[in-house]
Motif scaffolding. Sequence first.
Motif, PDB file in Angstrom:
ATOM      1  N   VAL A  50      42.344  37.460  42.129  1.00 11.57           N
ATOM      2  CA  VAL A  50      42.182  36.780  43.425  1.00 11.57           C
ATOM      3  C   VAL A  50      42.787  37.791  44.570  1.00 11.57           C
ATOM      4  O   VAL A  50      42.127  37.864  45.423  1.00 11.57           O
ATOM      5  CB  VAL A  50      42.978  35.656  43.449  1.00 11.57           C
ATOM      6  N   LEU A  51      44.152  38.291  44.347  1.00 11.04           N
ATOM      7  CA  LEU A  51      44.536  39.219  45.305  1.00 11.04           C
ATOM      8  C   LEU A  51      43.807  40.396  45.308  1.00 11.04           C
ATOM      9  O   LEU A  51      43.681  40.735  46.616  1.00 11.04           O
ATOM     10  CB  LEU A  51      46.226  39.291  44.994  1.00 11.04           C
ATOM     11  N   PHE A  52      43.359  40.925  44.393  1.00 15.09           N
ATOM     12  CA  PHE A  52      42.521  42.101  44.673  1.00 15.09           C
ATOM     13  C   PHE A  52      41.292  41.805  45.470  1.00 15.09           C
ATOM     14  O   PHE A  52      41.163  42.650  46.625  1.00 15.09           O
ATOM     15  CB  PHE A  52      42.131  42.776  43.184  1.00 15.09           C
ATOM     16  N   LEU A  53      40.805  40.838  45.372  1.00 16.91           N
ATOM     17  CA  LEU A  53      39.465  40.375  46.141  1.00 16.91           C
ATOM     18  C   LEU A  53      39.710  39.988  47.537  1.00 16.91           C
ATOM     19  O   LEU A  53      38.997  40.516  48.246  1.00 16.91           O
ATOM     20  CB  LEU A  53      38.714  39.273  45.389  1.00 16.91           C
ATOM     21  N   MET A  54      40.879  39.690  47.703  1.00 19.04           N
ATOM     22  CA  MET A  54      41.074  39.410  49.212  1.00 19.04           C
ATOM     23  C   MET A  54      41.715  40.520  49.727  1.00 19.04           C
ATOM     24  O   MET A  54      41.462  40.636  50.897  1.00 19.04           O
ATOM     25  CB  MET A  54      42.426  38.212  49.086  1.00 19.04           C
ATOM     26  N   PHE A  55      42.462  41.412  49.157  1.00 21.71           N
ATOM     27  CA  PHE A  55      42.948  42.681  49.939  1.00 21.71           C
ATOM     28  C   PHE A  55      42.391  43.898  49.559  1.00 21.71           C
ATOM     29  O   PHE A  55      42.835  45.183  49.997  1.00 21.71           O
ATOM     30  CB  PHE A  55      44.506  42.655  49.877  1.00 21.71           C
ATOM     31  N   ALA A  56      41.223  44.080  48.735  1.00 23.17           N
ATOM     32  CA  ALA A  56      40.806  45.150  48.446  1.00 23.17           C
ATOM     33  C   ALA A  56      40.076  45.927  49.466  1.00 23.17           C
ATOM     34  O   ALA A  56      39.637  45.421  50.421  1.00 23.17           O
ATOM     35  CB  ALA A  56      39.676  44.860  47.245  1.00 23.17           C
ATOM     36  N   ASP A  57      40.102  47.320  49.531  1.00 26.07           N
ATOM     37  CA  ASP A  57      39.443  48.146  50.443  1.00 26.07           C
ATOM     38  C   ASP A  57      38.142  48.407  49.561  1.00 26.07           C
ATOM     39  O   ASP A  57      37.788  49.268  49.012  1.00 26.07           O
ATOM     40  CB  ASP A  57      39.989  49.510  50.651  1.00 26.07           C
ATOM     41  N   TRP A  58      37.044  47.664  50.161  1.00 27.23           N
ATOM     42  CA  TRP A  58      35.828  47.706  49.563  1.00 27.23           C
ATOM     43  C   TRP A  58      34.986  48.785  50.036  1.00 27.23           C
ATOM     44  O   TRP A  58      33.899  49.183  49.206  1.00 27.23           O
ATOM     45  CB  TRP A  58      34.630  46.574  50.045  1.00 27.23           C
ATOM     46  N   ASN A  59      35.642  49.745  50.749  1.00 27.57           N
ATOM     47  CA  ASN A  59      34.998  51.134  50.948  1.00 27.57           C
ATOM     48  C   ASN A  59      35.151  52.174  49.784  1.00 27.57           C
ATOM     49  O   ASN A  59      34.357  53.149  49.809  1.00 27.57           O
ATOM     50  CB  ASN A  59      35.519  51.740  52.316  1.00 27.57           C
ATOM     51  N   MET A  60      35.659  51.545  49.050  1.00 26.76           N
ATOM     52  CA  MET A  60      36.200  52.601  47.758  1.00 26.76           C
ATOM     53  C   MET A  60      34.930  52.344  46.796  1.00 26.76           C
ATOM     54  O   MET A  60      34.663  53.199  46.041  1.00 26.76           O
ATOM     55  CB  MET A  60      37.374  52.297  47.031  1.00 26.76           C
ATOM     56  N   LEU A  61      33.863  51.591  46.968  1.00 29.46           N
ATOM     57  CA  LEU A  61      33.022  51.210  46.047  1.00 29.46           C
ATOM     58  C   LEU A  61      31.631  51.929  46.796  1.00 29.46           C
ATOM     59  O   LEU A  61      30.601  51.898  46.177  1.00 29.46           O
ATOM     60  CB  LEU A  61      32.819  49.810  45.978  1.00 29.46           C
TER      61      LEU A  61
END
Length: 186
Positions: free
Chosen positions: A39-50
């Motif tokens: 949950v914390l990863f999904l909240m704070f992830a930098d989606w640009n890395m994908l």
Amino acid sequence: PESAPPPDPKPAREGAHRRVPTWIKWLGGTLGVLILAVVLFLMFADWNMLRGPIGRYLSARLDRTVELRGDLDVHPFRWSPAAEINDLYVADVDWSGKPHMARVQRIEVAVKLLPLLRGEVILPRLAITRPDMNLARNVKGLNNWTFGDPDKKEDKEGGKLPAIQQLVIDTGRMRLNDRQRQIALN
């Protein structure tokens, strides 16, 4: 005189609460920590890395270069999770003479969560901002809007498109150059 034994301070009851084994406590705690980490990863992830992995996957599936050049924003904690893709580039086939088949300034897409859990893809909204499309067909009948390797059997069958409830196209441009039928539209 004989006295009666003292009463048991913890009388036996049917269905009395038994002690939870330690390994179950550890398993529950570990699962809780893993869920919290996701949950914390999904909240704070930098989606640009994908952007790179998504572009490579789409490039392999479409058999041409696909790049997500701008920001990628994902909103996973909604009843209809959403994503925003900025500056999408799809290369054209070599014979068309154009640098790209499609360039899109922005794509916003949402997917309904509950049907997705059943394997059904329903898009309540698909918004495309400033698409720039170059569609072409040569004299042999080959076109640039058919994706994938034409020699692969699975590509000939095509895929099932998702249900789109609201489609919005804002300020787009499309050019068609059909050399087989001698049609040119701008």
